[in-house]
Design a protein around this motif. Structure first.
Motif, PDB file in Angstrom:
ATOM      1  N   GLU A  13       6.616  30.985 -11.120  1.00 26.64           N
ATOM      2  CA  GLU A  13       5.691  31.056 -10.311  1.00 26.64           C
ATOM      3  C   GLU A  13       6.224  29.732  -8.787  1.00 26.64           C
ATOM      4  N   GLY A  14       6.603  30.158  -7.693  1.00 21.60           N
ATOM      5  CA  GLY A  14       7.452  29.963  -7.125  1.00 21.60           C
ATOM      6  C   GLY A  14       6.233  29.677  -5.863  1.00 21.60           C
ATOM      7  N   ARG A  15       4.389  30.561  -5.799  1.00 18.50           N
ATOM      8  CA  ARG A  15       4.049  30.737  -5.059  1.00 18.50           C
ATOM      9  C   ARG A  15       3.174  29.598  -4.623  1.00 18.50           C
ATOM     10  N   VAL A  16       2.396  29.582  -3.600  1.00 16.76           N
ATOM     11  CA  VAL A  16       1.633  28.199  -3.648  1.00 16.76           C
ATOM     12  C   VAL A  16      -0.115  28.747  -2.811  1.00 16.76           C
ATOM     13  N   SER A  17      -0.848  28.032  -3.221  1.00 16.22           N
ATOM     14  CA  SER A  17      -2.548  29.241  -2.830  1.00 16.22           C
ATOM     15  C   SER A  17      -2.698  28.484  -1.230  1.00 16.22           C
ATOM     16  N   LEU A  18      -2.025  27.217  -0.973  1.00 16.95           N
ATOM     17  CA  LEU A  18      -2.669  26.799   0.434  1.00 16.95           C
ATOM     18  C   LEU A  18      -1.202  26.829   1.279  1.00 16.95           C
ATOM     19  N   THR A  19      -1.116  27.029   2.348  1.00 16.07           N
ATOM     20  CA  THR A  19      -0.054  26.577   3.239  1.00 16.07           C
ATOM     21  C   THR A  19      -0.618  25.758   4.439  1.00 16.07           C
ATOM     22  N   PRO A  20       0.270  24.395   4.691  1.00 19.43           N
ATOM     23  CA  PRO A  20       0.314  23.574   5.911  1.00 19.43           C
ATOM     24  C   PRO A  20      -0.911  24.346   7.142  1.00 19.43           C
ATOM     25  N   ALA A  21      -0.583  25.653   7.649  1.00 18.96           N
ATOM     26  CA  ALA A  21      -1.528  26.421   8.708  1.00 18.96           C
ATOM     27  C   ALA A  21      -3.016  25.791   8.355  1.00 18.96           C
ATOM     28  N   GLY A  22      -3.200  26.871   6.940  1.00 20.94           N
ATOM     29  CA  GLY A  22      -4.393  26.907   6.168  1.00 20.94           C
ATOM     30  C   GLY A  22      -5.154  25.340   5.987  1.00 20.94           C
ATOM     31  N   CYS A  23      -4.134  24.077   5.665  1.00 22.57           N
ATOM     32  CA  CYS A  23      -4.607  22.790   5.575  1.00 22.57           C
ATOM     33  C   CYS A  23      -5.368  22.615   6.444  1.00 22.57           C
ATOM     34  N   LYS A  24      -4.455  22.276   8.117  1.00 18.05           N
ATOM     35  CA  LYS A  24      -4.374  22.369   9.010  1.00 18.05           C
ATOM     36  C   LYS A  24      -6.012  22.277   9.513  1.00 18.05           C
ATOM     37  N   MET A  25      -6.765  24.104   9.269  1.00 17.95           N
ATOM     38  CA  MET A  25      -8.035  24.023   9.144  1.00 17.95           C
ATOM     39  C   MET A  25      -9.074  23.723   8.547  1.00 17.95           C
ATOM     40  N   LEU A  26      -9.044  23.677   7.131  1.00 18.92           N
ATOM     41  CA  LEU A  26      -9.808  22.747   6.684  1.00 18.92           C
ATOM     42  C   LEU A  26      -9.917  21.458   6.775  1.00 18.92           C
ATOM     43  N   VAL A  27      -8.658  21.014   7.114  1.00 21.81           N
ATOM     44  CA  VAL A  27      -9.197  19.018   7.462  1.00 21.81           C
ATOM     45  C   VAL A  27     -10.177  19.412   9.137  1.00 21.81           C
ATOM     46  N   LYS A  28      -9.238  19.607  10.215  1.00 16.24           N
ATOM     47  CA  LYS A  28     -10.486  19.827  11.207  1.00 16.24           C
ATOM     48  C   LYS A  28     -11.234  20.443  11.401  1.00 16.24           C
ATOM     49  N   MET A  29     -11.765  21.101  10.359  1.00 18.68           N
ATOM     50  CA  MET A  29     -12.943  21.428  10.286  1.00 18.68           C
ATOM     51  C   MET A  29     -14.160  20.683   8.931  1.00 18.68           C
ATOM     52  N   GLY A  30     -13.521  18.693   8.639  1.00 19.32           N
ATOM     53  CA  GLY A  30     -14.471  18.022   8.571  1.00 19.32           C
ATOM     54  C   GLY A  30     -14.044  18.161   6.327  1.00 19.32           C
TER      55      GLY A  30
END
Length: 369
Positions: A13-30
């Motif tokens: 299973e090679g998928r991942v549940s969050l991309t770096p782009a999504g990660c950046k958005m979450l981190v910017k939101m605190g």
């Protein structure tokens, strides 16, 4: 909120549940995002990209599970992960609980808030978080079936598209939903003779229109199933009843009438399968078995074999719902979003999805907050 992104452990299973782009958005939101080292490698996302997006990289999956308020996955937890789940944790992933009583019992015992991608349902009955993976699985089912029909893979040696002077192969698709429609697109594109069966006449009428009569449509009943399947070189099962265990509508007797070397692919295996002879879940490492001379393929994570495409498609669909959950808190999010609320399968030790409850003969409790 602390969001944990563990590496998927299902076979290949090679998928991942969050991309770096999504990660950046979450981190910017605190929010705090903890990603297991190597989680995105197979999908083409390096640890360095996650670090640049603000994620904390962690080698230990146990630490991720212990620290996270919400575990974000692609596939359901497997037995090695059961002990890592902590009581009251939010789990946002594909669950497919109607086909997995053991996991259902684990989530109930640990009072996990289990929010299943596959049962988030919009007003029109569509499944926005299942749809992109159904599209991929449907398209890949024909691609995989075409290869399995080749003689070196045990098939009857049929080219689905045929050649001038030689009839094309016959593809029979049971179920005219997202999987079936996507499969039909590829089968038609290859030049195969294509049959699609469904109980919904309006859906068949739609397919007849969009394919310009290139697909033969039949109402799904025992007589028509027997007729079409007896002609099939490749049979694809794509029947889905959201949240419920898939009905076994293709019988053993129907499969026995298929010619040796024919191929069966049950895309509905995640929900228990819709083909009677599919009595096991297979893996990418060992994808097929033979029964009555027919090759059977029942891998439960078909999109995992094209992880780059699948990850981008999946995370684009799930991220808006994830943002609601983490920004509002899961309770407020589901109170304010009735469609997301339908994704809640387990809560406070209770089954809140009727289909899962019926599949396991367990009590059903409507979700009340």
């Amino acid at each position: 909120m602390i969001i944990g992104v563990p590496k998927e452990i299902k076979d290949k299973e090679g998928r991942v549940s969050l991309t770096p782009a999504g990660c950046k958005m979450l981190v910017k939101m605190g929010h705090k995002v903890i990603v297991e080292a190597g989680a995105g490698n197979i999908s083409g996302f390096s640890d360095a990209e996650y670090q640049a997006a603000g994620a904390i990289m962690e080698e230990s999956p146990a630490k991720i599970f212990s620290e996270a308020d919400l575990i974000l996955k692609v596939k359901e937890p497997l037995p090695p992960e059961y002990s890592l789940l902590k009581e009251g944790q939010v789990l946002f992933t594909y669950l497919h609980l109607a086909a997995d009583k053991e996991l259902t019992e684990v989530l109930l015992k640990k009072k996990i808030v289990g929010i299943a991608y596959e049962t988030v349902e919009l007003k029109d009955g569509s499944l926005p978080l299942l749809k992109p993976m159904s599209e991929i699985a449907g398209k890949m089912s024909v691609q995989i079936g075409a290869r399995l029909l080749e003689k070196p893979f045990g098939g009857k040696g049929v080219l689905l598209g045929g050649v001038p002077g030689v009839a094309p192969g016959v593809v029979v698709i049971v179920g005219a939903g997202v999987v079936g429609t996507s499969a039909a697109k590829i089968a038609v594109g290859l030049g195969a003779e294509v049959y699609v069966l469904d109980i919904n006449a309006e859906r068949l009428r739609y397919l007849d229109d969009i394919f310009g009569g290139r697909v033969k449509t039949l109402i799904s009943n025992e007589y028509n199933l027997e007729y079409a399947i007896s002609k099939a070189d490749l049979l694809i099962g794509g029947v889905l009843v959201p949240g419920y265990k898939a009905p076994r509508i293709v019988t053993e007797e129907m499969i026995k009438k298929m010619a040796p070397g024919s191929v069966v692919i049950d895309v509905a295996i995640d929900q228990g399968g819709c083909i009677e002879t599919v009595d096991r879940v297979t893996t990418h490492s060992n994808p097929t078995f033979e029964k009555f001379g027919v090759i059977h393929y029942s891998v439960a994570n078909i999109p995992g074999s094209v992880p780059r495409t699948s990850t981008l498609a999946l995370t684009s669909a799930t991220l808006p719902y994830l943002l609601e959950i983490v920004n509002k808190g899961w309770e407020r999010a589901i109170r304010e979003n009735q469609y997301l609320a339908k994704g809640v399968n387990t809560f406070d030790g209770k089954l809140t999805n009727k289909g899962v409850a019926e599949a396991h003969d367990m009590p059903y409790y409507p979700l009340v907050l």
